[in-house]
Scaffold this active site. Sequence first.
Site, PDB file in Angstrom:
ATOM      1  N   GLU A 271       0.894  -1.162   0.000  1.00 14.59           N
ATOM      2  CA  GLU A 271       0.000   0.000   0.000  1.00 14.59           C
ATOM      3  C   GLU A 271       0.922   1.198   0.000  1.00 14.59           C
ATOM      4  O   GLU A 271       1.709   1.380   0.926  1.00 14.59           O
ATOM      5  CB  GLU A 271      -0.897  -0.099   1.240  1.00 14.59           C
ATOM      6  CG  GLU A 271      -2.020   0.899   1.261  1.00 14.59           C
ATOM      7  CD  GLU A 271      -1.643   2.110   2.045  1.00 14.59           C
ATOM      8  OE1 GLU A 271      -1.232   3.094   1.399  1.00 14.59           O
ATOM      9  OE2 GLU A 271      -1.737   2.087   3.267  1.00 14.59           O
ATOM     10  N   CYS A 308      -1.836   8.273   4.395  1.00 16.18           N
ATOM     11  CA  CYS A 308      -1.862   7.898   2.973  1.00 16.18           C
ATOM     12  C   CYS A 308      -3.131   8.403   2.297  1.00 16.18           C
ATOM     13  O   CYS A 308      -3.199   8.461   1.079  1.00 16.18           O
ATOM     14  CB  CYS A 308      -1.719   6.399   2.807  1.00 16.18           C
ATOM     15  SG  CYS A 308      -2.611   5.478   4.030  1.00 16.18           S
TER      16      CYS A 308
END
Length: 535
Positions: A271, A308
């Site tokens: 990720e 993120c």
Amino acid sequence: MATTTIANISGQNYIGNKLSVTGKITYKTYNPELQEENSIPFYEASDNEINEAVSLASKAFDSYKTFSGKKKAEFLNKIADEILNLGDALVTTYCSETGLPEGRAVGERTRTIFQLRSFAELVSSGSWVEASIDTGNPDRTPMPKPDLRRMNIPLGPIVVFGASNFPLAYSTAGGDTAAALAAGCPVIVKSHPMHAGTGELVASAIIKAAKETGMPDGVFSNLNSSGIEVGQKLAEHAQIKAIGFTGSIKGGRALFDIASRRKTPIPVFAEMGSINPVIVLPDALKTRGEELAKTYANSITLGTGQFCTNPGLILGIESDALDNFINHLSDEIVKINPTCMLHPQIKKAYHLNKEKILSEKQVSIKTTYKQDIANENYASQTLATVSGEDFIQNANLHEEVFGPFSLIVKCKDKGELEKAISSLDGQLTGTILGNNLEISEYNYLLSLLNNKVGRIIFNGVPTGVEVCPSMVHGGPYPSSTDSRFSAVGTSSIKRWVRPFSYQNWPNELLPDELKNENSLGILRLVNNKLTDQPI
Ligand code: NAP
């Protein structure tokens, strides 16, 4: 350099159940709030320790993969209990290694505990194995139909790379580890060097839980390292079967390439970066521009922008309402006091990446926090603007700036807005700020955005990732390496399993999940019908 002492931590590696130090390389963590090193040296794992951890994990897999869901649930719940038992030492250590406030540490611990208990519940109830049974028919012509029964089984030993920005929820006992242990896979954590003490404390809780619930030695190991070599050796190791990673595109891609080049390639679930486009539609700006500006000033600066899902890109169509929104956002964002970044290196990367964008001649700085900041690890929040045309033509402006920064793109019309969305790389999230009635005018834009993201948000902020089965935290490359999977929520267990079929196997030799009697009472697809009934 001054040093601070943190909780009673050995600085050693956990190779299965034992603390070990055979290497010579040491490093220390850093307190960005106090601008000094923490006192404890951490010993980087040696080649022998890497091999021993992998070999133990491989042996542990033989028995661990056969454990019932209830037994694995007991282990996961015990880990949660033991993390709570670490008490204030964990919170103090977390804060001293990250510069993040106590409230964040406590909140992240709560989330970590919730994740562990959610996976415990999932494997305890058992239907997650997605059992599917097609009963045979020996009388079928021209060929008899075989009896086929399928379920998910664990992959084997997994390496988890802890995230710098989630020292608890996406590190040692975080989402990747919890999901892999729930699936039946032993885990080796490559501890993040910036919070090695937090990592060791959590590892000690996992080892204690493993011993108390009768788990095989090697079901969990925690390896220290301050450079990329330990991680690379783990990724190359023949007995490692998959990798979980959260961090930069550069790091995730490097591990993906190593894993693909192996004699036996393995999956890497990384990720990575995302700029999380936010599209502001005209009517919403007219009616709620001021309110949206306040909300977004908070979202951009939340956790010093180190998420993120941080909204790094805002796109709208040129108008007075857009200009008003930008002005309000600028006013609001500079009212917020700057906060500390995780580490001087991340602060340096923030500064460099921000300057790279600001140095592009088409970009104008709209606002930046200008007052003196005593601590150089604090980040000044910044907003910049650029035209839609320039944004579309300059791929440098599409890069992630990890920190409290957002680029606002002013498109001349709907067509240019669509082109700007089309020009983007894959993203974790996309957000639409609009009024219900105007949304239908933007169908094509929504369809373009769907192609790019893993989660689409209506009138909200992308920061704040709910942990639940319907969450998707992942998206088209480069936001993640495999957009079919989520890194958050119980569905993330699917990354650590493979489907496996038994053909014409005697009932008594099948796993309980696939036996006729369905003693576990799980939901199964039997001859194409979902049921929890026996056959
Ligand atoms: P990182 O540099 O990607 O490192 C993450 C982990 O991967 C670390 O344990 C690192 O090991 C390891 N690693 C990195 N490159 C590797 C390679 N080539 N081979 C093997 N292992 C490798 O991320 P970070 O330390 O968390 O932060 C650095 C930057 O990453 C940030 O400034 C930010 O831009 C980005 N980041 C993005 C997100 C996001 O969610 N989008 C989250 C966190 C960070 P060592 O540290 O031991 O070298």
